[in-house]
Enzyme design. Structure first.
Site, PDB file in Angstrom:
ATOM      1  N   ASP A  34       1.005  -1.363   0.067  1.00 30.66           N
ATOM      2  CA  ASP A  34      -0.127  -0.378   0.001  1.00 30.66           C
ATOM      3  C   ASP A  34       0.608   1.388  -0.076  1.00 30.66           C
ATOM      4  OD1 ASP A  34       1.486  -0.303   2.369  1.00 30.66           O
ATOM      5  OD2 ASP A  34      -0.764   0.415   3.325  1.00 30.66           O
ATOM      6  N   MET A  35       2.191   1.178  -0.035  1.00 33.66           N
ATOM      7  CA  MET A  35       3.329   2.235  -0.159  1.00 33.66           C
ATOM      8  C   MET A  35       3.321   2.730   1.140  1.00 33.66           C
ATOM      9  SD  MET A  35       4.175   1.800  -2.909  1.00 33.66           S
ATOM     10  CE  MET A  35       4.908   3.151  -3.069  1.00 33.66           C
ATOM     11  N   ASP A 167      17.738  37.769  -9.262  1.00 36.59           N
ATOM     12  CA  ASP A 167      16.556  38.723  -8.522  1.00 36.59           C
ATOM     13  C   ASP A 167      17.218  38.543  -6.920  1.00 36.59           C
ATOM     14  OD1 ASP A 167      16.662  36.461  -6.583  1.00 36.59           O
ATOM     15  OD2 ASP A 167      15.363  34.980  -7.975  1.00 36.59           O
ATOM     16  N   LYS A 190      13.267  41.675 -11.273  1.00 37.74           N
ATOM     17  CA  LYS A 190      11.829  41.186 -11.871  1.00 37.74           C
ATOM     18  C   LYS A 190      10.836  41.839 -11.042  1.00 37.74           C
ATOM     19  CE  LYS A 190      12.211  37.092 -10.398  1.00 37.74           C
ATOM     20  NZ  LYS A 190      11.939  34.952 -10.922  1.00 37.74           N
ATOM     21  N   ASP A 216      22.912  30.737  -9.129  1.00 37.55           N
ATOM     22  CA  ASP A 216      21.566  30.842  -7.724  1.00 37.55           C
ATOM     23  C   ASP A 216      21.030  29.943  -6.813  1.00 37.55           C
ATOM     24  OD1 ASP A 216      18.778  31.403  -7.143  1.00 37.55           O
ATOM     25  OD2 ASP A 216      17.277  31.675  -9.071  1.00 37.55           O
ATOM     26  N   GLY A 223      11.795  28.579 -15.091  1.00 39.85           N
ATOM     27  CA  GLY A 223      11.880  29.895 -15.965  1.00 39.85           C
ATOM     28  C   GLY A 223      12.133  31.289 -15.682  1.00 39.85           C
TER      29      GLY A 223
HETATM   30  C1  R5P Z   1      13.956  31.895  -5.885  1.00 40.67           C
HETATM   31  O1  R5P Z   1      13.481  32.456  -4.674  1.00 40.67           O
HETATM   32  C2  R5P Z   1      15.312  30.887  -6.336  1.00 40.67           C
HETATM   33  O2  R5P Z   1      16.055  31.134  -5.688  1.00 40.67           O
HETATM   34  C3  R5P Z   1      15.069  30.109  -7.157  1.00 40.67           C
HETATM   35  O3  R5P Z   1      15.068  31.565  -8.230  1.00 40.67           O
HETATM   36  C4  R5P Z   1      13.522  29.615  -7.865  1.00 40.67           C
HETATM   37  O4  R5P Z   1      12.885  29.095  -6.885  1.00 40.67           O
HETATM   38  C5  R5P Z   1      13.527  29.498  -9.164  1.00 40.67           C
HETATM   39  O5  R5P Z   1      12.152  28.456  -9.588  1.00 40.67           O
HETATM   40  P1  R5P Z   1      12.474  28.274 -11.263  1.00 40.67           P
HETATM   41  O6  R5P Z   1      12.970  27.587 -11.459  1.00 40.67           O
HETATM   42  O7  R5P Z   1      11.024  27.515 -11.231  1.00 40.67           O
HETATM   43  O8  R5P Z   1      11.753  29.405 -11.435  1.00 40.67           O
END
Ligand code: R5P
Length: 310
Positions: A34-35, A167, A190, A216, A223
């Site tokens: 049942d996982m 960002d 952004k 990052d 995205g």
């Molecule tokens: C946002 O605060 C994180 O540092 C990443 O920039 C974000 O989680 C990236 O997500 P995605 O690749 O879906 O744009």
């Protein structure tokens, strides 16, 4: 010392085990029909200093449950100390109430890990450093920066580079790399002017005729990176590459990266490579097994972990 691997990232667990010259402890982490998760540690762990290697990556809930059940198995097996080594800490992006009546799931997960019986946590590049404070047990948050710097120096001339924070939230991380490489830093700001309107991207800094490196902590849908790469190229950048600690790469993210203006995406192996990742031409892993292995060794020997980054 005993190292136990759950199912999320066997290659990384093997890398850590090889670095430490210490075989993985025999254990079975499997499912009932049942996982339900069932764990059996097949070696004596009484009085041992134990380390469980498990990223709470996709499928996050299954991998989290495996971790919790394994901690419980070690605790009931009388391990002396249990360290949860969580290279990728899932749920980290839910680190605050994003609106009324929403959860702080990162805190809930921290509570679950603690209540299960973990004595310590070892992780790398938490999405927000303050998540360390969600745990009431010692938590070491390592940085991938030295691993990235080494790879950048092998592949680029720092004089030609501009480091980019995709960002505003990523500025500290990008700045620490720019500072060590003695390069310029630019920031992508952004903003969505109104709900339903597309994002406006402004670049703070000079990127024209520069080779840009995006930094990052997470790439999930791709995205953020792909939009940033398009903006940089249309602003006159010569090339765009990216270094990201955790390659979540859900859905069609690998294909999205492949068809974007990004030359290459380098991630650590905190999350195991999918088949799409393995066959893609412009994505690759660099291993954090030696870094995690060294941290495990230092925790075991009660030596400083922070001095790894001096
Ligand atoms: C946002 O605060 C994180 O540092 C990443 O920039 C974000 O989680 C990236 O997500 P995605 O690749 O879906 O744009």
């Amino acid at each position: 010392m005993k190292i136990v691997a759950c199912n999320s990232n066997q290659p990384l667990a093997e890398g850590i085990s090889a670095y430490l010259n210490q075989p993985l402890t025999k254990a079975v982490v499997r499912r009932f029909s049942d996982m339900e998760v069932f764990v059996e540690i097949q070696e004596n762990v009484r009085g041992e200093d134990t380390f469980i290697i498990q990223s709470t990556s996709y499928p996050a809930n299954d991998h989290l449950m495996e971790l919790l059940v394994t901690i419980d198995a070690l605790r009931r097996g009388s391990a002396r100390r249990i360290t949860a080594v969580i290279p990728y800490f899932g749920y980290a992006r839910q680190d605050r109430k994003s609106g009324p009546r929403t959860p702080i799931s990162a805190k809930l997960v921290a509570n679950l890990i603690t209540v299960s019986g973990a004595d310590r946590v070892l992780t790398i590049d938490l999405h927000a450093a303050q998540i360390q404070g969600f745990f009431d047990i010692p938590t070491d948050n390592l940085f991938a920066v030295p691993v990235f710097i080494e790879n950048i120096l092998e592949n680029y001339n720092p004089k030609d580079l501009c480091i980019i924070a995709p960002d505003v939230g990523g500025v500290l991380r990008a700045r620490s790399i720019a500072k060590r490489l003695n390069t310029d830093l630019a920031i992508i700001d952004k903003r969505r002017e109104a709900p339903g309107q597309s994002e406006v991207m402004n670049i703070i800094g000079e990127v024209k005729e520069r080779n840009c490196l995006l930094i990052d902590d997470i790439v999930d849908s791709g995205g953020t990176l792909c939009n940033a790469a398009e903006t940089l190229i249309s602003s006159g950048a010569l090339s765009v590459d990216a270094y990201v600690t955790h390659g979540v790469l859900s859905g069609g993210a690998v294909a999205k990266v492949a068809s974007s203006p990004l030359n290459s995406l380098v991630t650590t192996d905190s999350i195991a490579a999918t088949e799409a990742f393995r066959v893609a031409k412009n994505v690759k892993h660099i291993s954090i097994a030696p870094l995690l292995g060294e941290a495990v060794k230092r925790i075991h020997m009660e030596r400083s972990v922070s001095s790894l980054f001096d």
